[in-house]
Write an enzyme that holds these catalytic residues in place. Structure first.
Site: not given
Length: 672
Positions: A261, A337, A358-361
């Protein structure tokens, strides 16, 4: 301008709004009646702030300490996001308004108030002390696992992980009828093909190079990668091919193609974080820690995968480089993301990829693309050399087409930083014994926590039904027990998470934004940053107090269950609005559905995995999320392996590249 009374001040705001639209519309609003409605709504949102003080003074709420809350009396509250969905010209205009002094702060304050954040952070007394990053109490040992040392080399850890897998049988992959049901090629399939001289890393590399170079910005699917160097791929592949010819591959990952990534350093590539400019201000001198571990195992790193800019989005939209499309339905989002990482695995180009979560990425795009995504415990993987380094909710984790491949990549990259070893005191990493094709003995009689009202709060009952079907199979086939639980304060969790991750992102990028880079960010990132800038120090501390409350609730839940199960997302892959391809979009309702179940693992640092469990009536993948206790990756992986065996047959994505060429390999093996 000075106003000597409130009415004149409100009148002044009205004049400013009117003047703004007169200056910026260029006649657009004269011909579009819908825009008048938008203006009226924005105007209404702004003026709430300037009501009489008597309308909002003297009201506050006092929370009971978490230990005194009667969880059985908690009522589930369905999420109701109040925010506009905007694309195209109106979205651009909205962002410019957000960045206008006074008008912008008024809109942001209105959005926060209408969604409960003002009351939560400004009008609530929270008795707990703040927890600035996850703090875990001592955990009991996992069962039926193999303990490994963090100080062991990645190659040695891979050897241990291989011994935990079922014995490899080439006939399960290569001797089946090519017309039989679809399956992804696994890492061990590639290793077998290389050792058997059915193909070579250099041959596969040329296929990948041809695929990657074919994609252009305006061609669907748009780019998997942001940075790619064919000569670098060829060099790595040739070295790997030479090792196989000499009979000396480094590890099971030798010759395995992996993408990274674009917020993780991978030398000699730049790290842009999905922006057009970050590489100009931040140079890359060496690999990140996790990438260096993969490279030491012989993995071939093909480039930097596409992503939602700065990781501040859940759809994967990127107007800078083109939005990567979902391999199952190219008119739909991949999720984000880690969009490029998920799509490149789901389409068969790579066996695995690294993403950040960091939030389901990692888990959101894995779910929407029908693959496996592992979020490790906070601190289990070293974040050094990533844009997320120093955050309090982020990890680096693998995306792969199977649980066993996720386990192998995890084995290579795990290992806490020296600071996290000291501060978090992690338990030794463990691997599950997947000695059979059903997840091993560790899952027998596992207790699966399910909050039914939350579990069923999805866009379509097809999602919850498919997940429920798997839970029934786990109960019937393995003796797992589904235990009803209650997870309190989910609304507070969402708010605490956005303040935590938003404040960290803003801290990292504020120097660049102050230097004039803000205007180079995409419109949806600028929307997020406008909201993040409104968070005060008090808001941040309050969100960390909420983090401690939620940790207490969840550790109490884990006294009665081994894992918490939910759908991974509240909806399947959303359609990409055509207007969103050029300038992005803001759609907080879609974001809410995609993030509904993933946040506890980030805010509280728990390990979690998304595993595909079927498809909706449109053929779009559905994922089940399994979240475990701190440091319990082995339990999560073991249960995920059992789910994988019980799940329906995998469907071949609409966009898929068979790099081992099923028909040719089948013929070659028949001749041997």
């Amino acid at each position: 301008m000075y106003f000597n009374n409130r009415d004149k001040f409100k009148s002044g705001i009205s004049i400013q709004v009117s003047n703004y639209f007169t200056a910026h519309s260029h006649g657009f609003f004269k011909s579009v009646s819908k825009s008048k409605q938008v203006v009226d709504k924005l105007h209404h949102l702004i003026l709430w702030r300037f009501r009489s003080p008597s309308q909002y003074m003297g009201k506050y709420k006092v929370m009971k300490p978490a230990q005194e809350v009667d969880v059985s009396a908690v009522k589930y509250k369905e999420e109701d996001i109040k925010a506009p969905h905007l694309t195209g010209f109106l979205f651009k205009l909205f962002v410019n308004m957000l960045e206008t002094p006074l008008i912008g702060s008024s809109i942001v304050d209105s959005l926060k108030k209408n969604n409960g954040m003002t009351e939560m952070f400004r009008n609530t007394v929270i008795p707990e002390e703040p927890m600035f990053r996850p703090e875990f109490p001592p955990q009991k040992a996992e069962h039926d696992v193999v303990i490994v040392g963090e100080d062991e080399s990645p190659v040695d850890r891979l050897e241990i992980a291989l011994k935990c897998l079922p014995q490899y049988d080439p006939s399960r992959s290569f001797h089946t009828d090519p017309s039989s049901s679809f399956r992804y090629w696994k890492i061990r399939d590639y290793a077998f093909a290389y050792r058997s001289k059915l193909t070579a890393p250099s041959v596969v590399a040329e296929q990948i190079i041809s695929i990657i170079e074919e994609f252009k910005y305006d061609k669907s699917p748009t780019p998997y990668l942001i940075t790619f160097d064919a000569s670098e791929v060829r060099k790595q592949a040739e070295a790997s091919t030479q090792r196989f010819e000499e009979g000396k591959p480094i590890s099971i990952l030798d010759g395995i193609f992996v993408t990274i990534k674009d917020d993780i350093d991978c030398f000699p590539h730049t790290t842009k974080g999905g922006t057009t400019w970050l590489h100009e201000d931040r140079s890359v001198e060496k690999d990140s820690v996790v990438v260096s571990r993969l490279r030491s195992c012989g993995a071939i790193l093909i480039g930097k995968s596409n992503m939602h800019e700065i990781g501040m989005g859940t759809t994967g939209n990127n107007s800078n480089y083109g939005t990567t499309r979902n391999p199952h339905a190219p008119e739909r989002y991949t999720g984000g993301s880690s969009s490029g990482s998920a799509a490149i695995v789901a389409s068969g180009i790579c066996s695995a990829a690294l993403g950040t979560d960091g939030g389901g990425s990692v888990r959101i795009p894995a779910s929407l693309c029908g693959i496996t995504g592992l979020k490790t415990t906070y601190g289990r993987t070293d974040m050094t050399g990533s844009l997320c380094e120093g955050g309090t909710v982020e990890i680096i984790g693998p995306l792969a087409s199977s649980v066993e491949d996720a386990l192998l990549v995890y084995a290579a990259i795990l290992g806490s930083s020296s600071a996290d070893r000291l501060n978090l005191n992690p338990t030794p990493p463990c691997f599950p014994k997947l000695s059979s094709h059903n997840g091993g003995n560790a899952i027998v009689s596992l207790r699966l926590g399910k909050y039914t009202r939350w579990f069923n709060d999805v866009n379509s009952s097809e999602i919850s039904d498919k997940c429920e079907d798997i839970l029934k199979l786990l109960s019937n086939n393995h003796g797992c027990e589904v235990v009803e639980i209650v997870v309190p304060e989910l609304e507070e969790m969402r708010a605490a998470h956005v303040v935590s991750i938003g404040s960290a992102a803003l801290r990292s990028l504020t120097p660049y934004c102050e230097a004039g880079k803000n205007r180079k960010l995409s419109y949806d990132t600028r929307t997020s940053f406008a909201i993040f800038r409104s968070f005060s120090a008090s808001d941040y501390i309050s969100s960390q107090c909420i983090r401690r409350r939620l940790m207490e609730y969840h550790m109490d839940i884990f006294k009665d269950v081994d894992v918490i199960v939910t759908p991974t997302t509240g909806m399947t892959a959303p359609v990409i609005p055509p207007d969103a391809l050029k300038n992005g979009e803001t759609n907080f309702q879609v974001t809410a559905y995609l993030m509904r179940f993933v946040l506890a693992a980030n805010l509280l640092g728990f390990p979690a995995i998304s595993i595909p469990v079927g498809y909706d009536k449109e053929g779009l993948p559905i994922g089940l999320q399994i979240m475990g206790r701190p440091w319990a990756e082995a339990t999560v992986l073991s249960l995920a392996a059992a789910v994988e065996e019980l799940a329906p047959v995998t469907k071949k994505p609409a966009v898929f590249h068979d790099l081992l060429n099923t028909n040719r390999v089948h013929t070659d093996l028949s001749e041997k």
